[in-house]
Design an enzyme around this catalytic site. Sequence first.
Site, PDB file in Angstrom:
ATOM      1  N   ASN A 203     -10.152   7.183 -38.168  1.00  0.00           N
ATOM      2  CA  ASN A 203      -9.013   7.830 -39.044  1.00  0.00           C
ATOM      3  C   ASN A 203      -8.250   7.163 -38.608  1.00  0.00           C
ATOM      4  O   ASN A 203      -7.614   6.645 -37.711  1.00  0.00           O
ATOM      5  CB  ASN A 203      -8.692   9.144 -38.490  1.00  0.00           C
ATOM      6  CG  ASN A 203      -9.795   9.968 -37.545  1.00  0.00           C
ATOM      7  OD1 ASN A 203     -10.726  10.763 -38.507  1.00  0.00           O
ATOM      8  ND2 ASN A 203     -10.196  10.248 -36.120  1.00  0.00           N
ATOM      9  N   HIS A 214      -3.820   1.743 -31.655  1.00  0.00           N
ATOM     10  CA  HIS A 214      -4.677   0.498 -32.048  1.00  0.00           C
ATOM     11  C   HIS A 214      -5.252   0.755 -32.820  1.00  0.00           C
ATOM     12  O   HIS A 214      -6.753   1.728 -32.961  1.00  0.00           O
ATOM     13  CB  HIS A 214      -5.116   0.646 -30.531  1.00  0.00           C
ATOM     14  CG  HIS A 214      -5.585  -1.253 -30.574  1.00  0.00           C
ATOM     15  ND1 HIS A 214      -5.362  -2.099 -29.556  1.00  0.00           N
ATOM     16  CD2 HIS A 214      -7.129  -1.560 -31.022  1.00  0.00           C
ATOM     17  CE1 HIS A 214      -5.880  -3.091 -29.570  1.00  0.00           C
ATOM     18  NE2 HIS A 214      -7.248  -2.758 -30.311  1.00  0.00           N
ATOM     19  N   HIS A 216      -8.633   1.413 -34.356  1.00  0.00           N
ATOM     20  CA  HIS A 216     -10.158   1.365 -33.903  1.00  0.00           C
ATOM     21  C   HIS A 216     -10.518   2.960 -34.379  1.00  0.00           C
ATOM     22  O   HIS A 216     -10.134   3.260 -35.086  1.00  0.00           O
ATOM     23  CB  HIS A 216     -10.061   2.463 -32.289  1.00  0.00           C
ATOM     24  CG  HIS A 216      -9.003   3.685 -32.514  1.00  0.00           C
ATOM     25  ND1 HIS A 216      -8.235   3.677 -32.696  1.00  0.00           N
ATOM     26  CD2 HIS A 216     -10.348   4.903 -31.853  1.00  0.00           C
ATOM     27  CE1 HIS A 216      -7.624   5.189 -32.681  1.00  0.00           C
ATOM     28  NE2 HIS A 216      -8.856   5.421 -31.533  1.00  0.00           N
ATOM     29  N   GLN A 218     -14.384   5.729 -34.142  1.00  0.00           N
ATOM     30  CA  GLN A 218     -15.485   6.618 -32.880  1.00  0.00           C
ATOM     31  C   GLN A 218     -16.527   6.327 -33.942  1.00  0.00           C
ATOM     32  O   GLN A 218     -17.005   6.609 -35.610  1.00  0.00           O
ATOM     33  CB  GLN A 218     -14.959   8.009 -33.302  1.00  0.00           C
ATOM     34  CG  GLN A 218     -13.394   7.918 -32.607  1.00  0.00           C
ATOM     35  CD  GLN A 218     -12.759   9.043 -32.657  1.00  0.00           C
ATOM     36  OE1 GLN A 218     -13.319  10.390 -31.489  1.00  0.00           O
ATOM     37  NE2 GLN A 218     -11.933   9.716 -33.221  1.00  0.00           N
TER      38      GLN A 218
END
Length: 391
Positions: A203, A214, A216, A218
């Site tokens: 996202n 930051h 990233h 999932q």
Amino acid sequence: MHPTVTGTTPARGVRKTSIRLADGRELIYFDDREPFLSGTATRSEIDTRSLPVMHTRSDVRYDVLTGEWVVLAAHRMNRTYQPPSEENPLAPTRPGRPPTEIPAPDYDVVVFENRFPSFSQPPAGTVDDTTADPAESFVDGEPLWPRRRTGGRCEVVCFTSDPAASFAELSQRRARTVIEAWADRTRSLSAMPSTRQVVCFENRGEEIGVTLSHPHGQIYAYPYLPPRTQSLIRQSRLHREKTGRLLLADVLDAERRAGSRMVLTGEHWSGYVPAAARWPLEVHLAPHRDVADLAALDDAEADELATVYLELLRRVDRFFPGVHRTPYIAAWHQAPVGADRDLGRLHLQLFSLMRSPGRMKFLAGSESALGAWINDSTPEDIARRLRDVAS
């Protein structure tokens, strides 16, 4: 509790090192640089924080009106939200700054168990047990409302130690390391008894509710098949019964024949806007070979993916005039684990809620209440724009 290294393994140009954080959660470094790659340096940093062990117990309840499972994870209500830059929990731990989730002063790619997971997880070192107590099989004892404890696992993937970067700005080498991390975790999480599907997703952008800026993503190991996967498997089964072929493979072949919605094509991958795209910006990316998941890619396919995916993301960032970083959701749909695996096929679905610069598509009555989608653009126009902004 001092974490300990549980393994270090070089594979596909990446050295993998697993440690335990102060509260027992697993963290895995994926290093692609020297001296870690050659093994002359090792990951020996210790998580110095005093963290209590998180006890999470998500509840999954069955919605009898839709036939879908809904996860209730009340412990996530007060999770970290847009902390100041000096308190970024995904940054490396550096002198003079508070310790973060990553004990090392620098890293390439890191994966760790989410401290605020959507799914319940057993304490470190215990067996994953998703068997519900018979007395808790129904909400209020009513057979209309089945319930169960989740199992499953939620992980965070940090693409880079640079908090100001984005996936689109990674080097081809670093993108390849992220793909290796995705494949490794897909392989490991698929082996868990409770897993029905592993999905890697990112996202990006405050506009869609991202809580940490930051760069990233999932990884979710779902203990049930999510609604979109259920629908896809149902349609794929009907298609096979009718034609004897795999639906997602036929979709890719049909899009390549039509050509009007194709965005890019490589030796092993093609990107296209689906004929019934729901979002004002949506594009799918699929391998030419029938592949169940990221772990099943061969070296040539994974290498090209690193290049093709970066090109696609960079086009997405140029899609809207004047928008430097397009907010988006990028999800890697992978075949189910166990039953119906042969009906699934690896593919990326990337879409944005932005419909024009500074304007978002809100899911109002038709989409949210009725599930009846209305797109403010056409798939052919979306594909044309993605071709026009090629580098």
